[in-house]
Write a protein that holds these residues in place. Structure first.
Motif, PDB file in Angstrom:
ATOM      1  N   GLY A  73     -12.426  94.077  -9.997  1.00  0.00           N
ATOM      2  CA  GLY A  73     -12.664  93.175 -11.171  1.00  0.00           C
ATOM      3  C   GLY A  73     -13.891  92.147 -10.780  1.00  0.00           C
ATOM      4  O   GLY A  73     -14.754  91.640 -11.691  1.00  0.00           O
ATOM      5  N   ALA A  74     -13.818  91.716  -9.622  1.00  0.00           N
ATOM      6  CA  ALA A  74     -15.144  91.052  -9.228  1.00  0.00           C
ATOM      7  C   ALA A  74     -16.624  91.590  -9.343  1.00  0.00           C
ATOM      8  O   ALA A  74     -17.455  91.133  -9.824  1.00  0.00           O
ATOM      9  N   ALA A 120     -20.966  91.898 -15.707  1.00  0.00           N
ATOM     10  CA  ALA A 120     -20.895  90.903 -17.045  1.00  0.00           C
ATOM     11  C   ALA A 120     -21.671  89.823 -16.886  1.00  0.00           C
ATOM     12  O   ALA A 120     -22.686  89.651 -17.856  1.00  0.00           O
ATOM     13  N   ARG A 121     -21.907  89.124 -16.088  1.00  0.00           N
ATOM     14  CA  ARG A 121     -22.764  88.000 -15.767  1.00  0.00           C
ATOM     15  C   ARG A 121     -24.233  88.305 -15.778  1.00  0.00           C
ATOM     16  O   ARG A 121     -25.112  87.834 -16.477  1.00  0.00           O
ATOM     17  N   MET A 157     -11.390  94.131 -17.280  1.00  0.00           N
ATOM     18  CA  MET A 157     -11.500  93.950 -16.071  1.00  0.00           C
ATOM     19  C   MET A 157     -10.134  93.964 -15.093  1.00  0.00           C
ATOM     20  O   MET A 157      -9.226  93.487 -15.542  1.00  0.00           O
ATOM     21  N   ASP A 201     -17.209  91.580 -12.920  1.00  0.00           N
ATOM     22  CA  ASP A 201     -17.540  90.076 -13.612  1.00  0.00           C
ATOM     23  C   ASP A 201     -19.045  89.858 -13.151  1.00  0.00           C
ATOM     24  O   ASP A 201     -19.646  89.347 -13.974  1.00  0.00           O
ATOM     25  N   ARG A 202     -19.656  90.283 -11.878  1.00  0.00           N
ATOM     26  CA  ARG A 202     -20.987  90.350 -11.595  1.00  0.00           C
ATOM     27  C   ARG A 202     -21.879  90.922 -12.472  1.00  0.00           C
ATOM     28  O   ARG A 202     -22.646  90.671 -13.102  1.00  0.00           O
ATOM     29  N   VAL A 207     -15.425  92.434 -19.639  1.00  0.00           N
ATOM     30  CA  VAL A 207     -14.493  91.395 -19.129  1.00  0.00           C
ATOM     31  C   VAL A 207     -12.951  91.976 -19.755  1.00  0.00           C
ATOM     32  O   VAL A 207     -12.065  91.685 -18.881  1.00  0.00           O
ATOM     33  N   ARG A 240     -18.495  91.204 -23.010  1.00  0.00           N
ATOM     34  CA  ARG A 240     -17.137  90.958 -23.345  1.00  0.00           C
ATOM     35  C   ARG A 240     -16.234  92.171 -23.018  1.00  0.00           C
ATOM     36  O   ARG A 240     -15.068  92.046 -22.741  1.00  0.00           O
TER      37      ARG A 240
END
Length: 880
Positions: free
Chosen positions: A375-376, A382-383, A369, A379-380, A366, A363
């Motif tokens: 940001g991409a 974070a996933r 981000m 995001d990877r 994110v 979190r």
């Protein structure tokens, strides 16, 4: 997922390259060869020492850089420092001069070397962001001065190395500066506030110091056109050891947050000591990495910790890549929380450890981000945290378990390689001896000027100065029969005698030539070296030493003359006779008691009282001996003992004065020089050296019916013919003689005698011999140096004096010898003889070889009479 290869790092790869280079000769890869060192101390290879001084200016640069990086870390990571400690830092004098650091993970503006160094700092420790390191290494930062110091000193080493006959000069510089970097840890500790993060920040500061040194070292070699495979660069890099600066395996592997070798090695290194030893002994790194991988695989718990460490390193790389990309797009404020996350000690490791922290960490990614590609990437990441598999943590980052363990093994082996290299460097590191200037008189400057010290200084000048030979004269004077005189006069009387008639007159005479120097680098004046109980040693200009020798001789002669006058007076003669009679009475009485005791013992023979009677005899004999000794002591004190002393002057290298400071024994100094030893040997008084001269004098006295004839000279050299006899011939000859067969004994010695005669016939006519010096003498080197120095002020004549050239009146009083005499006379402006030198011969000084000896003749007696008779003709004659 395209996260790239987080480990192994370039540092681990380079340390493995270095250990591979050492494999061919692991024990000889780093070793000083005494014959190739321009300057070294020690008496053997085992105690080899290379004297090095880190000059005050270089010390200041290193410690200022260490202090500044510690303060920058403390103020940049304010959240790790309590407010009250931060206030204390603000009061430091250095705080006002701290460079302004950009709040960025990426390196700030600067040249390629600066940016590469800042990036290496960031990759090696999370607390070293690029903006901070760019400020420290850039213009106005103390790190820049530290890099410059490494560049300058390494450049000088490379320039001096070709003319140093194979000396590893860059290695000496690297060892010296690395030791100074390690010592600067004290400055880092003092500057860092006492917090829970102190160890973390200290590791970061020492890592920054290592990167600065490495940057300067490699830059200097590159500027000199030397590649990374250069053997001298490899050795210097081994000396500049990160594990040495970080404090060893534990400090580098755990608790300090270091990612120097690719990832944190909190899981540990199984069998690290064994792997290190085998690498140091020349083990194959590839085979050992495979063995390390097998060890990790065999232990599930260890393997999981290793995979976790690699996964966290991959995650850190992903987040850092996104932050740097965002900063490049002007979104540095947006990713500020992520910079703090990356720099927080253990934040990523603890965040990825359990499910709840992982979700919170996801979190946080994110929330921070940025837009676009950064940001991409986040995001990877974070996933990946949300999909994290506790039993297979690296899988979500694109790594199979075996691949993750292999990367951890590679990083761990990089640490082991560094530890192995440090073992190889231990010998040369120990060989450096750091001088403070208190070891020798004149300090470090005198040692450096004399070419006996490698100086690491930012100031211009060679690392090691070319030694300039500045020879000086060495005078040694000692009292003869010191032990016998002490036993006769008593130590208190002898001590006062030496003080009044030996030390004080000599010191007073020496002060006339003192120039006020602390050392003899300018060849001026006179220096008191040592006082040795019955001897004294000086060094200084040859002219001053000759003048001092003549003054000493005059003082001796004056004392002897005064003593002769006083002892020969009628009153003193009467007192001596009275003392002799009184003591003789006591001696006779003791003798009578001894005789009576002996008679009583004879009468008691065969009775039980014999033991007591024999005891009385022994007691009476001891009493008689005591009275005899007391008589001799009393007469010696009354007469005084005529002062006999020998003086010798040698010429050679100036002495090295060693200073020893002790809280109990105070300040002590010892002068050491080869030629001091020679001058001491020259004052010897070996009786065999004078035996032949005395025999010739006795024969001349008899032939001329002149019993009062004296030697004209005071220095003699002689070598009695010696007959070496083997133990077998000796035993055979003695056995025959004891049996009464002297002829058989002589036959047993015939062969050794013949061999000795044949050997003597093959030797030069002038054989080196022992010296008997009861006057003043000097070596031929000293004589030639003296003549060269006074040549413009004196008229010099060299004369060969045949025995029959000596006037008959002089031959009736003095024995000038049966052989021609080689003389050198120095005349003053007024035509008077200032010095008369006589060649004595070749002396064999133990441990020093043969030395040609000249006597500096006295101003009285036979030499004075000879000069009075013949010197005017020599002066008027043509120079020879």
């Amino acid at each position: 997922m395209g996260y790239g290869r987080a480990v192994p790092s370039s540092v681990a790869a380079r340390r493995l390259e270095l250990i591979a280079a050492a494999r061919a000769e692991p024990h000889a890869f780093l070793r000083f060869e005494p014959g190739r060192l321009r300057c070294s101390l020690g008496t053997s290879l085992a105690d080899l020492a290379v004297p090095v001084e880190v000059a005050p200016d270089a010390h200041t640069i290193v410690h200022a850089a260490a202090t500044e990086v510690a303060l920058l870390l403390s103020t940049h990571h304010k959240r790790l420092v309590p407010p009250e400690e931060l206030d204390r830092l603000l009061l430091r004098e250095e705080f006002g001069g701290l460079p302004q650091a950009l709040p960025s993970l990426a390196p700030g503006p600067g040249g390629p070397d600066l940016r590469a160094a800042a990036a290496l700092c960031t990759a090696s420790h999370p607390a070293l962001p690029g903006g901070l390191m760019s400020a420290w290494l850039g213009k106005g930062g103390k790190g820049r001065s530290l890099v410059g110091l490494w560049i300058e000193l390494t450049r000088r080493a490379l320039e001096e190395a070709p003319g140093a006959d194979g000396e590893e000069t860059p290695l000496i510089v690297a060892l010296g500066l690395t030791a100074e970097l390690a010592a600067a840890e004290a400055a880092v500790r003092e500057a860092l506030p006492p917090t829970n993060a102190e160890r973390y920040l200290r590791t970061a500061a020492m890592t920054a110091l290592w990167v600065a040194g490495r940057t300067g070292l490699t830059r200097a070699f590159r500027d000199a056109g030397r590649s990374g495979d250069d053997p001298q660069l490899r050795k210097a890099e081994v000396a500049l050891s990160p594990v040495f600066l970080l404090g060893g395996r534990q400090a580098a592997a755990a608790g300090g947050g270091s990612t120097l070798y690719g990832c944190e090695l909190m899981a540990g290194v199984p069998r690290a000591d064994d792997l290190t030893a085998r690498l140091a002994a020349g083990g194959d790194p590839a085979a050992l990495q495979a063995e390390l991988l097998a060890l990790l695989t065999a232990d599930d718990a260890l393997a999981l910790k290793a995979e976790q460490a690699v996964a966290v390193a991959r995650l850190r790389q992903a987040i850092a890549g996104a932050v740097v990309l965002a900063e490049g797009q002007g979104q540095e404020v947006r990713v500020g929380p992520l910079r703090e996350l990356l720099a927080a000690p253990g934040a990523l490791t603890s965040g990825a450890a359990d499910a709840a922290p992982r979700q919170a960490l996801a979190r946080q990614l994110v929330a921070a981000m940025p837009a676009g590609e950064p940001g991409a990437q986040l995001d990877r990441a974070a996933r990946a945290l949300r999909d994290w598999r506790p039993r297979e943590p690296a899988a979500v980052l694109g790594l199979a378990r075996e691949r993750a363990r292999d990367e951890y093994a590679h990083a761990a082996l990089g640490l082991c390689a560094d530890l192995a290299l440090e073992r190889l460097a231990a010998g040369v590191r120990k060989a450096l001896t750091f001088r403070t200037g208190r070891e020798a008189e004149g300090g470090a400057d005198a040692e450096y000027e004399a070419g006996r010290l490698y100086r690491l200084s930012a100031r211009p000048g060679p690392l090691l100065k070319q030694a300039v030979e500045r020879p000086v004269a060495h005078l040694f004077a000692d009292v003869k029969d010191f032990t016998r005189r002490t036993s006769l006069l008593g130590q208190a009387a002898m001590a006062e005698f030496l003080r009044r008639e030996f030390y004080l007159p000599i010191v007073v005479a020496a002060k006339e030539h003192f120039g006020g120097m602390r050392h003899l680098a300018d060849r001026g004046g006179v220096q008191l070296n040592n006082l040795l109980g019955d001897a004294i040693s000086f060094s200084g200009r040859i002219e001053a030493m000759v003048a001092l020798a003549q003054a000493i001789r005059r003082a001796f002669d004056a004392y002897a003359a005064r003593l002769a006058r006083e002892v020969s007076s009628e009153a003193v003669h009467g007192q001596l006779e009275a003392m002799r009679r009184a003591h003789d009475t006591a001696v006779r009485a003791a003798g009578q008691r001894r005789v009576e005791a002996e008679a009583a013992a004879l009468a008691s023979a065969g009775t039980p009282a014999v033991a007591a009677a024999q005891g009385r005899v022994a007691s009476a004999a001891a009493e008689e001996a005591r009275h005899v000794e007391e008589r001799e002591r009393a007469l010696a004190r009354a007469r005084g003992e005529g002062l006999e002393a020998g003086v010798f002057i040698s010429y050679g290298a100036a002495p090295l004065v060693v200073v020893i400071e002790d809280e109990v024994f105070g300040h002590n100094r010892v002068a050491i020089a080869d030629k001091i030893n020679e001058s001491a040997r020259g004052t010897a008084r070996a009786w065999p050296a004078r035996a032949r001269a005395d025999a010739l004098l006795a024969a001349e006295r008899h032939a001329r019916a002149a019993p009062t004839m004296q030697h004209a000279w005071s220095v003699f050299i002689g070598q009695p013919f010696s007959l070496p006899v083997g133990p077998e011939a000796e035993e055979q000859a003695l056995r025959a003689a004891r049996a009464g067969d002297l002829q058989a004994g002589m036959r047993a010695l015939a062969a050794p005698v013949r061999e000795a005669l044949e050997a003597a016939a093959r030797e030069p006519v002038e054989r080196p011999g022992d010296i008997y010096n009861c006057g003043t003498a000097l070596s031929e080197e000293a004589l030639e140096a003296y003549l060269a120095e006074v040549g413009g002020q004196r008229v010099v004549r060299r004369v060969e004096l045949a025995p029959d050239e000596v006037p008959a009146a002089l031959r009736a009083s003095f024995w000038f010898g049966a052989e021609p005499q080689s003389l050198v006379l120095c005349f003053g402006d007024e035509g008077a003889v200032r010095q008369l030198f006589r060649r004595v011969g070749r002396a064999a000084f133990k441990g020093l070889g043969g030395v040609t000896v000249w006597e500096l003749c006295a101003h009285g007696g036979g030499p004075a009479a000879l000069c009075a008779a013949l010197a005017p003709g020599w002066l008027a004659g043509p120079p020879r």
